[in-house]
Write a protein that holds these residues in place. Structure first.
Motif, PDB file in Angstrom:
ATOM      1  N   ASP A   1       0.840  -1.221  -0.096  1.00  0.00           N
ATOM      2  CA  ASP A   1      -0.112  -0.247   0.099  1.00  0.00           C
ATOM      3  C   ASP A   1       1.044   1.248  -0.009  1.00  0.00           C
ATOM      4  O   ASP A   1       1.688   1.528   0.859  1.00  0.00           O
ATOM      5  CB  ASP A   1      -0.795   0.211   1.266  1.00  0.00           C
ATOM      6  CG  ASP A   1      -1.863   1.066   1.240  1.00  0.00           C
ATOM      7  OD1 ASP A   1      -1.990   1.867   0.449  1.00  0.00           O
ATOM      8  OD2 ASP A   1      -2.610   1.260   2.559  1.00  0.00           O
ATOM      9  N   LEU A   2       0.917   2.162  -1.037  1.00  0.00           N
ATOM     10  CA  LEU A   2       1.768   3.126  -1.290  1.00  0.00           C
ATOM     11  C   LEU A   2       0.884   4.327  -0.705  1.00  0.00           C
ATOM     12  O   LEU A   2      -0.271   4.441  -1.110  1.00  0.00           O
ATOM     13  CB  LEU A   2       2.193   3.268  -2.617  1.00  0.00           C
ATOM     14  CG  LEU A   2       3.466   2.446  -3.026  1.00  0.00           C
ATOM     15  CD1 LEU A   2       3.476   2.461  -4.642  1.00  0.00           C
ATOM     16  CD2 LEU A   2       4.678   2.215  -2.184  1.00  0.00           C
ATOM     17  N   PRO A   3       1.801   5.495  -0.702  1.00  0.00           N
ATOM     18  CA  PRO A   3       1.058   6.543  -0.221  1.00  0.00           C
ATOM     19  C   PRO A   3       0.380   7.183  -1.452  1.00  0.00           C
ATOM     20  O   PRO A   3       0.698   7.004  -2.873  1.00  0.00           O
ATOM     21  CB  PRO A   3       2.099   7.653   0.110  1.00  0.00           C
ATOM     22  CG  PRO A   3       3.360   6.748   0.520  1.00  0.00           C
ATOM     23  CD  PRO A   3       3.138   5.366  -0.224  1.00  0.00           C
ATOM     24  N   GLY A   4      -0.894   8.009  -1.376  1.00  0.00           N
ATOM     25  CA  GLY A   4      -1.481   8.706  -2.275  1.00  0.00           C
ATOM     26  C   GLY A   4      -0.691   9.860  -2.801  1.00  0.00           C
ATOM     27  O   GLY A   4       0.021  10.280  -2.130  1.00  0.00           O
ATOM     28  N   TYR A   5      -1.077  10.235  -4.100  1.00  0.00           N
ATOM     29  CA  TYR A   5      -0.414  11.205  -4.551  1.00  0.00           C
ATOM     30  C   TYR A   5      -1.347  12.449  -4.983  1.00  0.00           C
ATOM     31  O   TYR A   5      -2.497  12.325  -5.001  1.00  0.00           O
ATOM     32  CB  TYR A   5       0.494  11.084  -5.968  1.00  0.00           C
ATOM     33  CG  TYR A   5      -0.443  10.599  -6.885  1.00  0.00           C
ATOM     34  CD1 TYR A   5      -1.002  11.297  -8.087  1.00  0.00           C
ATOM     35  CD2 TYR A   5      -0.344   8.915  -7.072  1.00  0.00           C
ATOM     36  CE1 TYR A   5      -1.979  10.880  -8.947  1.00  0.00           C
ATOM     37  CE2 TYR A   5      -1.344   8.645  -8.117  1.00  0.00           C
ATOM     38  CZ  TYR A   5      -1.826   9.435  -8.928  1.00  0.00           C
ATOM     39  OH  TYR A   5      -2.621   8.911 -10.259  1.00  0.00           O
ATOM     40  N   GLY A   6      -0.770  13.810  -5.034  1.00  0.00           N
ATOM     41  CA  GLY A   6      -1.628  14.622  -5.413  1.00  0.00           C
ATOM     42  C   GLY A   6      -2.775  15.511  -4.672  1.00  0.00           C
ATOM     43  O   GLY A   6      -3.579  15.857  -4.800  1.00  0.00           O
ATOM     44  N   TYR A   7      -2.232  15.208  -3.119  1.00  0.00           N
ATOM     45  CA  TYR A   7      -3.290  15.831  -2.218  1.00  0.00           C
ATOM     46  C   TYR A   7      -2.786  17.109  -2.015  1.00  0.00           C
ATOM     47  O   TYR A   7      -1.850  17.472  -1.224  1.00  0.00           O
ATOM     48  CB  TYR A   7      -3.253  14.962  -1.056  1.00  0.00           C
ATOM     49  CG  TYR A   7      -4.199  15.550   0.124  1.00  0.00           C
ATOM     50  CD1 TYR A   7      -5.625  15.557  -0.159  1.00  0.00           C
ATOM     51  CD2 TYR A   7      -3.895  15.721   1.389  1.00  0.00           C
ATOM     52  CE1 TYR A   7      -6.638  16.019   0.523  1.00  0.00           C
ATOM     53  CE2 TYR A   7      -4.698  16.062   2.405  1.00  0.00           C
ATOM     54  CZ  TYR A   7      -6.233  16.192   2.037  1.00  0.00           C
ATOM     55  OH  TYR A   7      -7.128  16.740   2.920  1.00  0.00           O
ATOM     56  N   ALA A   8      -3.815  18.353  -2.438  1.00  0.00           N
ATOM     57  CA  ALA A   8      -3.418  19.699  -2.712  1.00  0.00           C
ATOM     58  C   ALA A   8      -3.167  20.401  -1.373  1.00  0.00           C
ATOM     59  O   ALA A   8      -2.347  21.225  -1.191  1.00  0.00           O
ATOM     60  CB  ALA A   8      -4.296  20.369  -3.605  1.00  0.00           C
ATOM     61  N   GLN A   9      -3.937  19.837  -0.110  1.00  0.00           N
ATOM     62  CA  GLN A   9      -3.649  20.235   1.029  1.00  0.00           C
ATOM     63  C   GLN A   9      -2.461  20.143   1.991  1.00  0.00           C
ATOM     64  O   GLN A   9      -2.346  20.631   2.928  1.00  0.00           O
ATOM     65  CB  GLN A   9      -5.103  20.149   1.853  1.00  0.00           C
ATOM     66  CG  GLN A   9      -6.434  20.730   1.259  1.00  0.00           C
ATOM     67  CD  GLN A   9      -7.412  20.591   2.080  1.00  0.00           C
ATOM     68  OE1 GLN A   9      -7.422  19.693   3.217  1.00  0.00           O
ATOM     69  NE2 GLN A   9      -8.654  20.803   1.796  1.00  0.00           N
ATOM     70  N   ARG A  10      -1.566  19.367   1.133  1.00  0.00           N
ATOM     71  CA  ARG A  10      -0.422  19.144   1.917  1.00  0.00           C
ATOM     72  C   ARG A  10       0.594  20.222   1.597  1.00  0.00           C
ATOM     73  O   ARG A  10       0.526  20.863   0.629  1.00  0.00           O
ATOM     74  CB  ARG A  10       0.355  17.867   1.406  1.00  0.00           C
ATOM     75  CG  ARG A  10      -0.586  16.743   1.780  1.00  0.00           C
ATOM     76  CD  ARG A  10       0.429  15.496   1.766  1.00  0.00           C
ATOM     77  NE  ARG A  10      -0.268  14.181   1.992  1.00  0.00           N
ATOM     78  CZ  ARG A  10      -1.112  13.977   2.928  1.00  0.00           C
ATOM     79  NH1 ARG A  10      -0.747  14.675   3.938  1.00  0.00           N
ATOM     80  NH2 ARG A  10      -1.570  12.849   3.140  1.00  0.00           N
ATOM     81  N   GLY A  11       1.434  20.453   2.510  1.00  0.00           N
ATOM     82  CA  GLY A  11       2.450  21.517   2.278  1.00  0.00           C
ATOM     83  C   GLY A  11       3.501  21.084   1.170  1.00  0.00           C
ATOM     84  O   GLY A  11       3.546  20.023   0.970  1.00  0.00           O
ATOM     85  N   LEU A  12       4.260  21.788   0.462  1.00  0.00           N
ATOM     86  CA  LEU A  12       5.192  21.562  -0.456  1.00  0.00           C
ATOM     87  C   LEU A  12       6.270  20.744  -0.049  1.00  0.00           C
ATOM     88  O   LEU A  12       6.533  19.798  -0.718  1.00  0.00           O
ATOM     89  CB  LEU A  12       5.921  22.950  -1.037  1.00  0.00           C
ATOM     90  CG  LEU A  12       6.902  22.755  -2.269  1.00  0.00           C
ATOM     91  CD1 LEU A  12       6.209  22.077  -3.506  1.00  0.00           C
ATOM     92  CD2 LEU A  12       7.569  24.090  -2.836  1.00  0.00           C
ATOM     93  N   LYS A  13       6.816  20.935   1.100  1.00  0.00           N
ATOM     94  CA  LYS A  13       7.800  20.112   1.831  1.00  0.00           C
ATOM     95  C   LYS A  13       7.384  18.542   1.944  1.00  0.00           C
ATOM     96  O   LYS A  13       7.915  17.704   1.503  1.00  0.00           O
ATOM     97  CB  LYS A  13       8.232  20.564   3.056  1.00  0.00           C
ATOM     98  CG  LYS A  13       9.229  19.856   3.574  1.00  0.00           C
ATOM     99  CD  LYS A  13      10.021  20.327   4.923  1.00  0.00           C
ATOM    100  CE  LYS A  13      10.787  19.462   5.474  1.00  0.00           C
ATOM    101  NZ  LYS A  13      11.274  19.971   6.909  1.00  0.00           N
ATOM    102  N   GLN A  14       6.028  18.420   2.351  1.00  0.00           N
ATOM    103  CA  GLN A  14       5.507  17.095   2.344  1.00  0.00           C
ATOM    104  C   GLN A  14       5.262  16.641   1.110  1.00  0.00           C
ATOM    105  O   GLN A  14       5.335  15.255   1.033  1.00  0.00           O
ATOM    106  CB  GLN A  14       4.269  17.224   3.474  1.00  0.00           C
ATOM    107  CG  GLN A  14       4.029  15.749   4.031  1.00  0.00           C
ATOM    108  CD  GLN A  14       2.663  15.715   4.909  1.00  0.00           C
ATOM    109  OE1 GLN A  14       1.967  16.282   4.748  1.00  0.00           O
ATOM    110  NE2 GLN A  14       2.737  14.952   6.005  1.00  0.00           N
ATOM    111  N   ARG A  15       4.675  17.136   0.274  1.00  0.00           N
ATOM    112  CA  ARG A  15       4.306  16.778  -1.060  1.00  0.00           C
ATOM    113  C   ARG A  15       5.785  15.993  -1.714  1.00  0.00           C
ATOM    114  O   ARG A  15       5.632  15.076  -2.387  1.00  0.00           O
ATOM    115  CB  ARG A  15       3.801  17.971  -1.995  1.00  0.00           C
ATOM    116  CG  ARG A  15       2.103  18.056  -1.438  1.00  0.00           C
ATOM    117  CD  ARG A  15       1.518  18.495  -2.817  1.00  0.00           C
ATOM    118  NE  ARG A  15       2.049  19.708  -3.572  1.00  0.00           N
ATOM    119  CZ  ARG A  15       1.874  20.890  -3.242  1.00  0.00           C
ATOM    120  NH1 ARG A  15       1.004  21.047  -2.243  1.00  0.00           N
ATOM    121  NH2 ARG A  15       2.254  21.876  -3.843  1.00  0.00           N
TER     122      ARG A  15
END
Length: 201
Positions: free
Chosen positions: A75-89
Motif C-alpha cells: 500500500d503506497l502513499p496517495g499522490y496529489g493531495y493539494a492540502q499538503r505543504g510543498l515540503k511534505q508533497r
C-alpha cells in the motif's frame, strides 16, 4: 486465487528498509480518496487490514502486507493531495518514486482511478511517467457501484480513448467496487497469472 491469510508486516518511508527476499510484490497507488484502502480490504477479505479514513491522504508510508505467505501486497502513499505543504508533497514524491523505480521485487503497480470522474491531468501525467520509466502497471477503476453500468463503461471508454492518443498498447484495466466486490476475482487472477508466468530468459 484464494486468499487464506493476510498479515501486516512493516511500514516505513525508506525503500531500503522494505522486507528482504525475493517474494513478488504488487503495489497499489492512487490519488487521495480514490478508495485504495477499501479495495485492499476487499481483495484480502479483511475488513480492517488497510485503514480506511474519511480524511483523504492518510497513507504516508510504504505498507507491506504478506498474503498467503507467498507474496506482498504493498500500500503506497496517495499522490496529489493539494492540502499538503510543498515540503511534505516533495517527501511523498520521493518515497513513491524511490519505491517504484528501485524495488526490483515489484511485479506490477496497480494504479487506482475513480471511475466517476473525467480523465484528470495529474493521473495522465503519472501514467506518462510510468511509461517513460518502463514500469509494469495496470489501471483499476474504482467505485463502479456509484454509477450505472452504462455510465461506468462510457467513462472507462473515454479514459482509454484519451490514453490511446499517447499509447500504442493500452495497459490492462479492471473495473472494481468495494461495495459489491466487482472485479475482485479478476484482479487476483491477474496477480496469480503474473506469479505463475514462466521466467523470461
Amino acid at each position: 486465487m484464494n486468499i487464506k491469510s493476510a498479515e501486516f508486516i512493516i511500514s516505513n518511508t525508506d525503500v531500503n528498509k522494505c522486507p528482504e527476499g525475493e517474494l513478488f510484490e504488487f503495489a497499489f497507488i492512487g490519488r487521495s480518496n480514490v478508495g485504495k484502502s477499501s479495495l485492499i480490504n476487499t481483495l484480502t477479505n479483511r475488513k480492517g487490514l488497510a485503514m480506511t479514513s474519511a480524511t483523504p491522504g492518510k497513507t504516508l508510508l510504504i505498507n507491506h502486507f504478506l498474503i498467503n505467505k507467498e507474496w506482498y501486497l504493498v500500500d503506497l502513499p496517495g499522490y496529489g493531495y493539494a492540502q499538503r505543504g510543498l515540503k511534505q508533497r516533495n517527501q511523498l514524491k520521493q518515497i513513491i518514486e524511490s519505491y517504484i523505480l528501485m524495488r526490483q521485487q515489484m511485479a506490477c503497480l496497480f494504479l487506482l482511478i475513480d471511475s466517476r470522474h473525467e480523465p484528470q491531468k495529474i493521473d495522465l501525467e503519472f501514467i506518462e511517467w510510468l511509461g517513460e520509466n518502463g514500469v509494469p502497471f495496470a489501471i483499476v477503476f474504482t467505485k463502479a457501484d456509484k454509477l450505472g453500468n452504462g455510465k461506468v463503461k462510457d467513462n472507462v471508454h473515454r479514459y482509454l480513448q484519451k490514453l490511446s492518443e499517447q499509447w500504442e498498447t493500452l495497459p490492462p484495466h479492471f473495473i472494481t467496487s468495494s461495495e459489491d466486490k466487482r472485479g475482485r476475482e479478476e484482479v487476483l487472477d491477474y496477480i496469480e497469472q503474473i506469479m505463475t508466468a514462466p521466467a523470461e530468459e
